[in-house]
Scaffold this active site. Structure first.
Site, short mmCIF file in Angstrom:
data_model
loop_
_atom_site.label_atom_id
_atom_site.label_comp_id
_atom_site.label_asym_id
_atom_site.label_seq_id
_atom_site.Cartn_x
_atom_site.Cartn_y
_atom_site.Cartn_z
N ARG A 185 -62.49 -13.05 -21.15
CA ARG A 185 -61.08 -13.17 -20.75
C ARG A 185 -60.55 -11.80 -20.33
O ARG A 185 -60.21 -10.96 -21.17
CB ARG A 185 -60.26 -13.74 -21.92
CG ARG A 185 -58.81 -13.93 -21.60
CD ARG A 185 -58.59 -14.99 -20.54
NE ARG A 185 -59.05 -16.30 -20.98
CZ ARG A 185 -59.41 -17.29 -20.13
NH1 ARG A 185 -59.36 -17.11 -18.82
NH2 ARG A 185 -59.82 -18.44 -20.61
N ARG A 188 -70.41 -16.24 -13.28
CA ARG A 188 -69.80 -15.37 -14.30
C ARG A 188 -70.46 -15.49 -15.67
O ARG A 188 -70.11 -14.76 -16.59
CB ARG A 188 -68.29 -15.64 -14.40
CG ARG A 188 -67.92 -17.06 -14.78
CD ARG A 188 -66.41 -17.24 -14.80
NE ARG A 188 -66.03 -18.60 -15.17
CZ ARG A 188 -64.84 -18.94 -15.64
NH1 ARG A 188 -63.91 -18.01 -15.78
NH2 ARG A 188 -64.57 -20.19 -15.95
N HIS A 218 -61.76 -12.78 -9.51
CA HIS A 218 -60.65 -13.31 -10.33
C HIS A 218 -60.04 -12.16 -11.15
O HIS A 218 -59.98 -12.22 -12.39
CB HIS A 218 -61.25 -14.39 -11.22
CG HIS A 218 -60.29 -15.29 -11.93
ND1 HIS A 218 -59.32 -14.83 -12.79
CD2 HIS A 218 -60.17 -16.64 -11.92
CE1 HIS A 218 -58.66 -15.86 -13.29
NE2 HIS A 218 -59.15 -16.97 -12.77
N ASP A 275 -49.56 -20.60 -11.00
CA ASP A 275 -50.97 -20.86 -10.73
C ASP A 275 -51.06 -21.39 -9.30
O ASP A 275 -50.87 -22.58 -9.06
CB ASP A 275 -51.51 -21.88 -11.76
CG ASP A 275 -53.03 -21.92 -11.78
OD1 ASP A 275 -53.66 -21.34 -10.87
OD2 ASP A 275 -53.59 -22.55 -12.69
N GLU A 309 -56.18 -12.75 -7.02
CA GLU A 309 -57.60 -12.96 -6.77
C GLU A 309 -57.88 -13.06 -5.27
O GLU A 309 -57.25 -13.85 -4.57
CB GLU A 309 -58.04 -14.25 -7.47
CG GLU A 309 -57.60 -14.31 -8.93
CD GLU A 309 -57.74 -15.70 -9.54
OE1 GLU A 309 -58.63 -16.45 -9.13
OE2 GLU A 309 -56.93 -16.03 -10.43
#
Ligand code: TA6
Length: 304
Positions: A78, A104, A177, A221, A278
């Protein structure tokens, strides 16, 4: 990829001159690369080729890492700069496939490190999907190689090159990201996306248009579409400039308090000090690559 040996990594790739690059075992038994040169220091995890820190000299970290981040094989961290690849968000047809692809959560082989004449340091990773385990190859059967070049200096530059080694055209969704380290989200604006259409994930991907700079005082978002221009994040203490090529979408995300509380790994009031902006190719901007061809997403961050 099997876990590489730290001694072998250092033997093959360490730099010991006026610049320093070395490998150390990090939390969760995952190797990290530490880099120090005249301009900056950086920390990168080999899982996901995940940048965890970039500190230009005399500056606070530009990259945010949650105080509650956990480090374990197969689990994305995170914070930092997760690579979403070869798809962004939910997989388009199989709901059980991992969100944001598998790049990732796998170890990325290092193929080269260089002390550049400019005084910057470059590290190159290379992930070949035909070398992944069967389970991942079943999710992505098309032979595809991702080469990831990170150049650390006064600026931080990423090049993510996707090569289609298969016999058919492939479609890549992707994003760097990046979680930026923000002094105070309530004093922060993002410019460069004015007048652009975006898909609002908090409203079932409703299409909207951005009027004026972005400010954040609730969950945001969004996938902004057709956005090739430079972007500036201004948190009232400093400006972070994002310059990109080969990236048509820009995702802006802050979970705000309620969602952050449910996530459980964003740290105490973490949402007040992070903002993801991003550089992506997502939704209707995914990239089609013909057999034998490649696509490069290039992004540079600088601050003032
Ligand atoms: O890029 C924004 C986003 O897709 C959000 O919807 C949010 O869920 C975030 O990424 C984090 O995703 P993750 O899979 O890392 O929890």
């Amino acid at each position: 990829m099997t876990m590489p040996d730290i001694n072998d990594l250092n033997k093959n790739f360490s730099i010991n001159s006026h610049q320093q690059l070395s490998f150390k075992l990090g939390e969760g038994g995952i190797p990290n690369v530490e880099i120090v040169n005249d301009y900056a220091s950086a920390l990168i995890s080999l899982q996901g080729a995940h940048v965890l820190s970039w500190k230009p000299k005399g500056e606070e970290d530009v990259i945010w890492l949650s105080s509650d981040a956990t480090f374990a094989m197969g689990k994305s961290v995170r914070g930092g700069v997760p690579i979403c690849w070869p798809w962004f968000g939910a997989h388009e047809s199989v709901a059980s496939f991992p969100a944001h692809g598998f790049a990732r959560t796998v170890l990325w082989p290092v193929i080269k490190t260089t002390a550049l004449e400019s005084g910057e340091t470059q590290i190159i990773f290379r992930l070949d999907t035909s070398e992944l385990d069967e389970k991942l190859q079943a999710m992505w059967p098309q032979a595809t190689v991702a080469e990831y070049r990170i150049t650390i200096g006064k600026t931080l530059t990423f090049e993510l090159i996707s090569f289609n080694n298969s016999a058919d055209a492939i479609t890549i969704g992707q994003a760097l990201h990046t979680y930026f380290n923000i002094d105070d989200i309530s004093q922060t604006t993002v410019t460069g996306l004015e007048g652009k259409d975006y898909l609002d994930k908090t409203r079932d991907f409703e299409r909207k248009n951005q009027s004026g700079p972005i400010t954040i005082n609730e969950e945001v978002d969004r996938v902004y579409l057709q956005t090739a221009d430079d972007i500036v994040i201004d948190d009232s203490k400093r400006k972070i400039h994002i310059e990109k090529h080969g990236s048509s979408s820009t995702v802006v995300w802050n979970p705000w308090k309620e969602v952050a509380d449910k996530m459980g790994d964003l740290g105490k009031a973490g949402y007040r000090h992070m903002l993801c902006v991003e550089s992506a190719n997502a939704a209707e901007d995914v990239v089609s690559i013909l057999p034998g061809e490649s696509h490069t997403l290039q992004v540079t961050y600088k601050i003032n």
